[in-house]
Design a protein around this motif. Structure first.
Motif, PDB file in Angstrom:
ATOM      1  N   ILE A   1       7.319 -11.844  -7.036  1.00 46.72           N
ATOM      2  CA  ILE A   1       6.498 -11.161  -7.760  1.00 46.72           C
ATOM      3  C   ILE A   1       7.408 -10.103  -8.631  1.00 46.72           C
ATOM      4  CG2 ILE A   1       4.296  -9.788  -7.878  1.00 46.72           C
ATOM      5  CD1 ILE A   1       3.966 -12.803  -7.299  1.00 46.72           C
ATOM      6  N   PRO A   2       6.948  -9.690  -9.956  1.00 47.22           N
ATOM      7  CA  PRO A   2       7.972  -8.644 -10.534  1.00 47.22           C
ATOM      8  C   PRO A   2       7.518  -7.400  -9.951  1.00 47.22           C
ATOM      9  CG  PRO A   2       7.074 -10.114 -12.199  1.00 47.22           C
ATOM     10  CD  PRO A   2       6.420 -10.690 -10.874  1.00 47.22           C
ATOM     11  N   LEU A   3       8.254  -6.389 -10.064  1.00 52.90           N
ATOM     12  CA  LEU A   3       7.975  -5.060  -9.162  1.00 52.90           C
ATOM     13  C   LEU A   3       6.694  -4.447  -9.864  1.00 52.90           C
ATOM     14  CD1 LEU A   3       8.853  -2.807  -7.352  1.00 52.90           C
ATOM     15  CD2 LEU A   3      10.508  -1.920  -9.325  1.00 52.90           C
ATOM     16  N   ALA A   4       6.559  -4.320 -11.370  1.00 50.17           N
ATOM     17  CA  ALA A   4       5.634  -3.692 -11.837  1.00 50.17           C
ATOM     18  C   ALA A   4       4.202  -4.444 -11.505  1.00 50.17           C
ATOM     19  CB  ALA A   4       5.592  -3.944 -13.668  1.00 50.17           C
ATOM     20  N   ARG A   5       4.240  -5.762 -11.318  1.00 52.88           N
ATOM     21  CA  ARG A   5       2.971  -6.174 -11.063  1.00 52.88           C
ATOM     22  C   ARG A   5       2.644  -5.920  -9.643  1.00 52.88           C
ATOM     23  NH1 ARG A   5       1.833 -12.049 -13.418  1.00 52.88           N
ATOM     24  NH2 ARG A   5       0.921 -10.591 -14.916  1.00 52.88           N
ATOM     25  N   ALA A   6       3.817  -6.221  -8.730  1.00 52.98           N
ATOM     26  CA  ALA A   6       3.460  -5.837  -7.190  1.00 52.98           C
ATOM     27  C   ALA A   6       2.852  -4.486  -7.096  1.00 52.98           C
ATOM     28  CB  ALA A   6       4.782  -6.059  -6.562  1.00 52.98           C
ATOM     29  N   THR A   7       3.703  -3.495  -7.775  1.00 52.52           N
ATOM     30  CA  THR A   7       3.012  -1.986  -7.536  1.00 52.52           C
ATOM     31  C   THR A   7       1.754  -1.979  -8.080  1.00 52.52           C
ATOM     32  OG1 THR A   7       4.239  -1.307  -9.714  1.00 52.52           O
ATOM     33  CG2 THR A   7       5.486  -0.868  -7.642  1.00 52.52           C
ATOM     34  N   ALA A   8       1.380  -2.526  -9.197  1.00 55.62           N
ATOM     35  CA  ALA A   8      -0.063  -2.543  -9.864  1.00 55.62           C
ATOM     36  C   ALA A   8      -0.756  -3.025  -8.487  1.00 55.62           C
ATOM     37  CB  ALA A   8       0.036  -3.400 -11.169  1.00 55.62           C
ATOM     38  N   SER A   9      -0.621  -4.285  -8.111  1.00 55.47           N
ATOM     39  CA  SER A   9      -1.391  -4.884  -6.886  1.00 55.47           C
ATOM     40  C   SER A   9      -1.564  -3.929  -5.770  1.00 55.47           C
ATOM     41  CB  SER A   9      -0.716  -6.089  -6.577  1.00 55.47           C
ATOM     42  OG  SER A   9      -1.475  -6.622  -5.340  1.00 55.47           O
ATOM     43  N   LEU A  10      -0.682  -3.335  -5.369  1.00 51.88           N
ATOM     44  CA  LEU A  10      -0.774  -2.039  -4.377  1.00 51.88           C
ATOM     45  C   LEU A  10      -1.673  -1.174  -5.209  1.00 51.88           C
ATOM     46  CD1 LEU A  10       2.723  -1.708  -2.924  1.00 51.88           C
ATOM     47  CD2 LEU A  10       0.703  -3.164  -1.884  1.00 51.88           C
ATOM     48  N   ALA A  11      -1.609  -0.380  -6.133  1.00 51.12           N
ATOM     49  CA  ALA A  11      -2.444   0.496  -6.512  1.00 51.12           C
ATOM     50  C   ALA A  11      -4.091  -0.220  -6.634  1.00 51.12           C
ATOM     51  CB  ALA A  11      -2.016   0.762  -8.132  1.00 51.12           C
ATOM     52  N   LEU A  12      -4.282  -1.514  -7.360  1.00 53.35           N
ATOM     53  CA  LEU A  12      -5.449  -1.915  -7.259  1.00 53.35           C
ATOM     54  C   LEU A  12      -6.068  -2.017  -5.918  1.00 53.35           C
ATOM     55  CD1 LEU A  12      -7.677  -2.820  -9.212  1.00 53.35           C
ATOM     56  CD2 LEU A  12      -6.779  -5.333  -9.044  1.00 53.35           C
ATOM     57  N   TYR A  13      -5.342  -2.443  -5.020  1.00 56.31           N
ATOM     58  CA  TYR A  13      -5.942  -2.648  -3.692  1.00 56.31           C
ATOM     59  C   TYR A  13      -6.186  -1.176  -3.100  1.00 56.31           C
ATOM     60  CZ  TYR A  13      -5.689  -3.373   1.660  1.00 56.31           C
ATOM     61  OH  TYR A  13      -5.815  -3.464   3.009  1.00 56.31           O
ATOM     62  N   SER A  14      -5.541  -0.141  -3.306  1.00 55.66           N
ATOM     63  CA  SER A  14      -5.631   1.210  -2.767  1.00 55.66           C
ATOM     64  C   SER A  14      -7.033   1.770  -3.499  1.00 55.66           C
ATOM     65  CB  SER A  14      -4.561   2.116  -2.966  1.00 55.66           C
ATOM     66  OG  SER A  14      -3.484   1.629  -2.207  1.00 55.66           O
ATOM     67  N   LEU A  15      -7.186   1.525  -4.543  1.00 58.69           N
ATOM     68  CA  LEU A  15      -8.378   1.978  -5.489  1.00 58.69           C
ATOM     69  C   LEU A  15      -9.541   1.231  -5.274  1.00 58.69           C
ATOM     70  CD1 LEU A  15      -9.380   3.796  -7.844  1.00 58.69           C
ATOM     71  CD2 LEU A  15      -8.733   2.017  -9.293  1.00 58.69           C
ATOM     72  N   VAL A  16      -9.519   0.063  -4.943  1.00 58.74           N
ATOM     73  CA  VAL A  16     -10.684  -0.771  -4.764  1.00 58.74           C
ATOM     74  C   VAL A  16     -11.526  -0.477  -3.452  1.00 58.74           C
ATOM     75  CG1 VAL A  16     -11.802  -3.035  -4.520  1.00 58.74           C
ATOM     76  CG2 VAL A  16     -10.272  -2.642  -6.541  1.00 58.74           C
ATOM     77  N   LYS A  17     -10.901  -0.211  -2.430  1.00 56.08           N
ATOM     78  CA  LYS A  17     -11.024   0.083  -1.068  1.00 56.08           C
ATOM     79  C   LYS A  17     -12.211   1.201  -0.786  1.00 56.08           C
ATOM     80  CE  LYS A  17      -8.862  -0.575   2.636  1.00 56.08           C
ATOM     81  NZ  LYS A  17      -7.819  -0.511   3.897  1.00 56.08           N
ATOM     82  N   PRO A  18     -11.780   2.236  -1.320  1.00 52.59           N
ATOM     83  CA  PRO A  18     -12.744   3.456  -1.127  1.00 52.59           C
ATOM     84  C   PRO A  18     -13.864   3.103  -2.292  1.00 52.59           C
ATOM     85  CG  PRO A  18     -10.693   4.418  -2.425  1.00 52.59           C
ATOM     86  CD  PRO A  18     -10.321   2.967  -2.022  1.00 52.59           C
ATOM     87  N   VAL A  19     -13.965   2.575  -3.513  1.00 48.60           N
ATOM     88  CA  VAL A  19     -14.844   2.448  -4.236  1.00 48.60           C
ATOM     89  C   VAL A  19     -15.819   1.364  -3.848  1.00 48.60           C
ATOM     90  CG1 VAL A  19     -15.596   1.465  -6.318  1.00 48.60           C
ATOM     91  CG2 VAL A  19     -13.402   3.027  -6.347  1.00 48.60           C
ATOM     92  N   ALA A  20     -15.579   0.259  -3.285  1.00 49.83           N
ATOM     93  CA  ALA A  20     -16.311  -0.584  -2.551  1.00 49.83           C
ATOM     94  C   ALA A  20     -16.804  -0.005  -1.210  1.00 49.83           C
ATOM     95  CB  ALA A  20     -15.423  -2.108  -2.214  1.00 49.83           C
ATOM     96  N   ARG A  21     -16.445   1.040  -0.649  1.00 50.62           N
ATOM     97  CA  ARG A  21     -17.035   1.323   0.488  1.00 50.62           C
ATOM     98  C   ARG A  21     -18.187   2.385   0.141  1.00 50.62           C
ATOM     99  NH1 ARG A  21     -14.381   3.312   5.361  1.00 50.62           N
ATOM    100  NH2 ARG A  21     -12.296   2.662   4.294  1.00 50.62           N
TER     101      ARG A  21
END
Length: 368
Positions: free
Chosen positions: A165-185
């Protein structure tokens, strides 16, 4: 006497001059050097050796061994320093109902599976399920060592990079994961707030004005600092723009796939419920006089209030807030403390050794 005509004479070719001997000198890095005959002027012979890259150095082997054993050493040191809490929690769990403890352990296993589903939902590429689950077990062990989920994100980032996975896409995946968790809570918190609203004393749980101002000021300061760094530091501008572009593209692609949406948002909403169910199972095993909805709500409130405090795995601030919330709901202080300690033993200390072994194995096999 007449001479024969010139045309009838046979053509004579002059003898060819001997060609000079050409000696080919092998290149310095050539591995396949031919044997050179020794000459009278240079009796020494030339020996060829393979390049340095072809010979595994002892330093690289030592470095990989240290990286493989470092998690075990770190976990052992931490266990030695915090052995009193571990022994107290194990002693309390020894007198608990084993069936409720088994249910709590099953909820813990389901929590790891859900975490792997959320990671997959934040990435368009398909990942191998077995290795993804193993990486989340390893990330859980690393998350209890480094603060603010840095350990889990670092392990996941290395795993994604190892999958190509390219670095930009991997970091974007981590950012999306961290953002969705509190919003879905948030909707989950509202549902449980309605469920336990009749028995909740809001005055004890509501933060005061200074706490709200401190939280708002910290968030504004952090956002302002990031904006200033991106706008003033030119080397950061282009990577930031590429990161935002990649993240927006991936979000658009992911939300066109129902399976990714279900894994990302559904998994993020189910994860705190499973975690709260684990705490409730431990509490029921110890005789905690609270309902399942009240315990899950206590976790949601505690993790929302102090979840941003940079403690390893949330241990410390979240535990104190969880005990305070359960006491506010009517549970005894000693039993609430015992529930939290037993929960940490069940979800942190018992899976820590296998998770660390998996982390070392993945590093040794170059998966991470």
């Amino acid at each position: 006497m007449s001479l024969p005509p010139l045309d009838s004479l046979p053509a004579t070719t002059p003898p060819a001059a001997p060609s000079p001997t050409r000696t080919t000198i092998p290149a310095a890095g050539d591995v396949s050097c031919p044997a050179h005959p020794a000459s009278a002027h240079s009796p020494s012979t030339t020996t060829c050796s393979p390049p340095a890259a072809a010979r595994p150095t002892s330093l690289s082997r030592l470095t990989r061994l240290v990286v493989t054993l470092f998690p075990l050493l770190l976990i052992g040191t931490w266990a030695a320093l915090d052995r009193s809490a571990v022994l107290d929690g194990v002693a309390r769990l020894g007198d608990a109902d084993p069936w409720w403890l088994l249910a709590g352990f099953l909820f813990t296993l389901l929590g790891w599976v859900v975490a792997a589903c959320v990671r997959q939902g934040a990435l368009p590429e398909r990942l191998p399920p077995g290795l993804l689950l193993a990486s989340q077990l390893a990330a859980g062990a690393a998350n209890h060592v480094l603060p603010a989920s840095i350990g889990a994100h670092a392990v996941t980032l290395r795993f994604l990079r190892g999958r190509g996975i390219p670095l930009a896409r991997a970091t974007a995946s981590l950012a999306l994961y961290s953002l969705v968790k509190p919003v879905a809570r948030i909707p989950v918190l509202i549902v449980f707030l309605v469920a336990v609203g009749d028995t909740l004393r809001f005055g004890a749980l509501a933060p005061d004005r200074s706490t709200l101002l401190t939280a708002a000021g910290s968030a504004a300061l952090g956002l302002t600092t990031v904006c200033l760094l991106v706008t003033t530091v030119r080397p950061l501008r282009r990577p930031a723009v590429d990161f935002v572009r990649t993240a927006l593209t991936d979000v658009r692609i992911l939300h066109t796939r129902p399976s990714r949406v279900l894994a990302l948002w559904g998994g993020s909403a189910v994860a705190p419920v499973l975690q709260g169910s684990t705490i409730a199972a431990v509490g029921f095993a110890l005789g905690l006089p609270l309902s399942w909805a009240q315990v899950v709500f206590a976790l949601l409130i505690a993790s929302t209030a102090v979840g941003a405090v940079p403690a390893p795995g949330g241990i410390g601030p979240v535990d104190a807030a969880m005990v305070f919330t359960m006491v506010s709901l009517g549970a005894p202080t000693g039993l609430s403390t015992a529930t939290v300690i037993g929960y940490r033993v069940l979800t942190v200390w018992i899976p820590l050794l296998p998770g660390t072994l998996i982390l070392s194995a993945l590093v040794h096999r170059k998966v991470l």
